[in-house]
Design an enzyme around this catalytic site. Sequence first.
Site, PDB file in Angstrom:
ATOM      1  N   ASP A  85       0.818  -1.210   0.000  1.00 19.37           N
ATOM      2  CA  ASP A  85       0.000   0.000   0.000  1.00 19.37           C
ATOM      3  C   ASP A  85       0.854   1.263   0.000  1.00 19.37           C
ATOM      4  O   ASP A  85       2.074   1.208   0.162  1.00 19.37           O
ATOM      5  CB  ASP A  85      -0.968   0.006   1.204  1.00 19.37           C
ATOM      6  CG  ASP A  85      -0.335  -0.565   2.474  1.00 19.37           C
ATOM      7  OD1 ASP A  85       0.898  -0.530   2.600  1.00 19.37           O
ATOM      8  OD2 ASP A  85      -1.074  -1.045   3.331  1.00 19.37           O
ATOM      9  N   ASP A 129      -7.914  -2.789  14.064  1.00 17.51           N
ATOM     10  CA  ASP A 129      -9.301  -3.005  13.628  1.00 17.51           C
ATOM     11  C   ASP A 129      -9.425  -4.195  12.666  1.00 17.51           C
ATOM     12  O   ASP A 129     -10.463  -4.386  12.046  1.00 17.51           O
ATOM     13  CB  ASP A 129      -9.861  -1.730  12.978  1.00 17.51           C
ATOM     14  CG  ASP A 129      -9.091  -1.315  11.723  1.00 17.51           C
ATOM     15  OD1 ASP A 129      -8.131  -2.019  11.328  1.00 17.51           O
ATOM     16  OD2 ASP A 129      -9.452  -0.279  11.126  1.00 17.51           O
ATOM     17  N   HIS A 187      -7.573  -4.706   9.906  1.00 13.18           N
ATOM     18  CA  HIS A 187      -7.230  -4.477   8.495  1.00 13.18           C
ATOM     19  C   HIS A 187      -5.937  -5.211   8.130  1.00 13.18           C
ATOM     20  O   HIS A 187      -5.056  -5.403   8.962  1.00 13.18           O
ATOM     21  CB  HIS A 187      -7.150  -2.978   8.143  1.00 13.18           C
ATOM     22  CG  HIS A 187      -5.987  -2.229   8.715  1.00 13.18           C
ATOM     23  ND1 HIS A 187      -6.124  -1.054   9.425  1.00 13.18           N
ATOM     24  CD2 HIS A 187      -4.643  -2.442   8.670  1.00 13.18           C
ATOM     25  CE1 HIS A 187      -4.931  -0.607   9.770  1.00 13.18           C
ATOM     26  NE2 HIS A 187      -4.016  -1.433   9.330  1.00 13.18           N
ATOM     27  N   GLU A 244      -9.813  -1.583   5.285  1.00 14.66           N
ATOM     28  CA  GLU A 244     -10.472  -1.325   6.563  1.00 14.66           C
ATOM     29  C   GLU A 244     -11.755  -2.162   6.662  1.00 14.66           C
ATOM     30  O   GLU A 244     -12.236  -2.695   5.658  1.00 14.66           O
ATOM     31  CB  GLU A 244     -10.810   0.172   6.669  1.00 14.66           C
ATOM     32  CG  GLU A 244      -9.596   1.098   6.560  1.00 14.66           C
ATOM     33  CD  GLU A 244      -8.702   1.094   7.807  1.00 14.66           C
ATOM     34  OE1 GLU A 244      -8.775   0.133   8.612  1.00 14.66           O
ATOM     35  OE2 GLU A 244      -7.908   2.047   7.961  1.00 14.66           O
TER      36      GLU A 244
HETATM   37  C1  F6R Z   1       1.291  -1.575   6.068  1.00 15.31           C
HETATM   38  C2  F6R Z   1       0.007  -2.232   6.167  1.00 15.31           C
HETATM   39  C3  F6R Z   1      -0.788  -2.223   7.416  1.00 15.31           C
HETATM   40  C4  F6R Z   1       0.025  -2.548   8.668  1.00 15.31           C
HETATM   41  C5  F6R Z   1      -0.858  -2.507   9.892  1.00 15.31           C
HETATM   42  C6  F6R Z   1      -0.099  -2.846  11.154  1.00 15.31           C
HETATM   43  O1  F6R Z   1       1.841  -1.764   4.783  1.00 15.31           O
HETATM   44  O2  F6R Z   1      -0.402  -2.772   5.205  1.00 15.31           O
HETATM   45  O3  F6R Z   1      -1.817  -3.184   7.300  1.00 15.31           O
HETATM   46  O4  F6R Z   1       0.608  -3.809   8.514  1.00 15.31           O
HETATM   47  O5  F6R Z   1      -1.429  -1.243  10.002  1.00 15.31           O
HETATM   48  O6  F6R Z   1       0.877  -1.882  11.365  1.00 15.31           O
HETATM   49  P1  F6R Z   1       1.996  -2.065  12.475  1.00 15.31           P
HETATM   50  O7  F6R Z   1       2.804  -3.237  12.076  1.00 15.31           O
HETATM   51  O8  F6R Z   1       2.771  -0.798  12.448  1.00 15.31           O
HETATM   52  O9  F6R Z   1       1.267  -2.287  13.754  1.00 15.31           O
END
Ligand code: F6R
Length: 268
Positions: free
Chosen positions: A67, A143, A145, A150
């Site tokens: 992303d 959440d 995702h 989301e």
């Molecule tokens: C990032 C992504 C997000 C993160 C998620 C967890 O490329 O796709 O899904 O993996 O927000 O983030 P952290 O690892 O920082 O808790």
Amino acid sequence: MEVIIVRDEDEAGEIYAQCVADLVSVKLDAVLGLATGSSPLVAYRHLANLVVEKSIDISQVRGFALDEYIGLPLSHPESYHSVIQRTVVEPLGLNSENVHVPGDTLAGAPLSDGTRMAAGVAYDRAIAAAGGVDIQILGIGTDGHVGFNEPGSSLASGTRIKTLAEQTRIDNARFFDDDVTKVPTHCITQGIGTIMRARHLVLLAFGAGKAEAVAETVEGGVSAFCPASALQMHPHATIIVDEDAAFRLRHKDYYRYAYAHKPAWQGI
Ligand code: F6R
């Protein structure tokens, strides 16, 4: 779906690094799916160490990030283009021309630029043209995702523009001087359908803050309410969690037992 409960992040990183090394030993131009955020950093670090220690040739390895924020210039230190360069391409010594980030040619363009829709379709085509992702590393949002899909995201979605949830922006404010107003409101993300086409999914989650999302993902119903729960439908998904993130799992004992009795030849 295999759940591995590890003692700490380092053990998770070692497992991921060995898995990638095994793949690259038989497929020099393996395709890695790359995540940003905190969770995968330890895995990239262990992989970088293993590459040096075992003199693994990863010059032909290709990568596709999950992303990217919309509205940050590519040069912004927190654009995922920059983050992937800093945390993956440089430490691993990958050829940056082989590593792609969704919409990376458009990162600085305004949200109103309709060419972003086409960028999502083009990204999925580029992944398919590369033969698909071999190993996709994933983090998980509080959440539920994955990527930036989301709650409510279609479980069949392709790469497209999404609006970040307020909770995700709050969670990510730590990368933006703890100022949530600096966190972009929109992103372009691989869809759940895109992620599900990768041949092996490896999701990492650490800390008590992820316990609820992990329990929903592994032991809840499959639902767009928790997009990561789609992994239950994947033929090869590995969930690696520390004790805190595993806290709310009901079948912890079985997961531990199964991993302890796993034949060594099976890998993850
Ligand atoms: C990032 C992504 C997000 C993160 C998620 C967890 O490329 O796709 O899904 O993996 O927000 O983030 P952290 O690892 O920082 O808790």
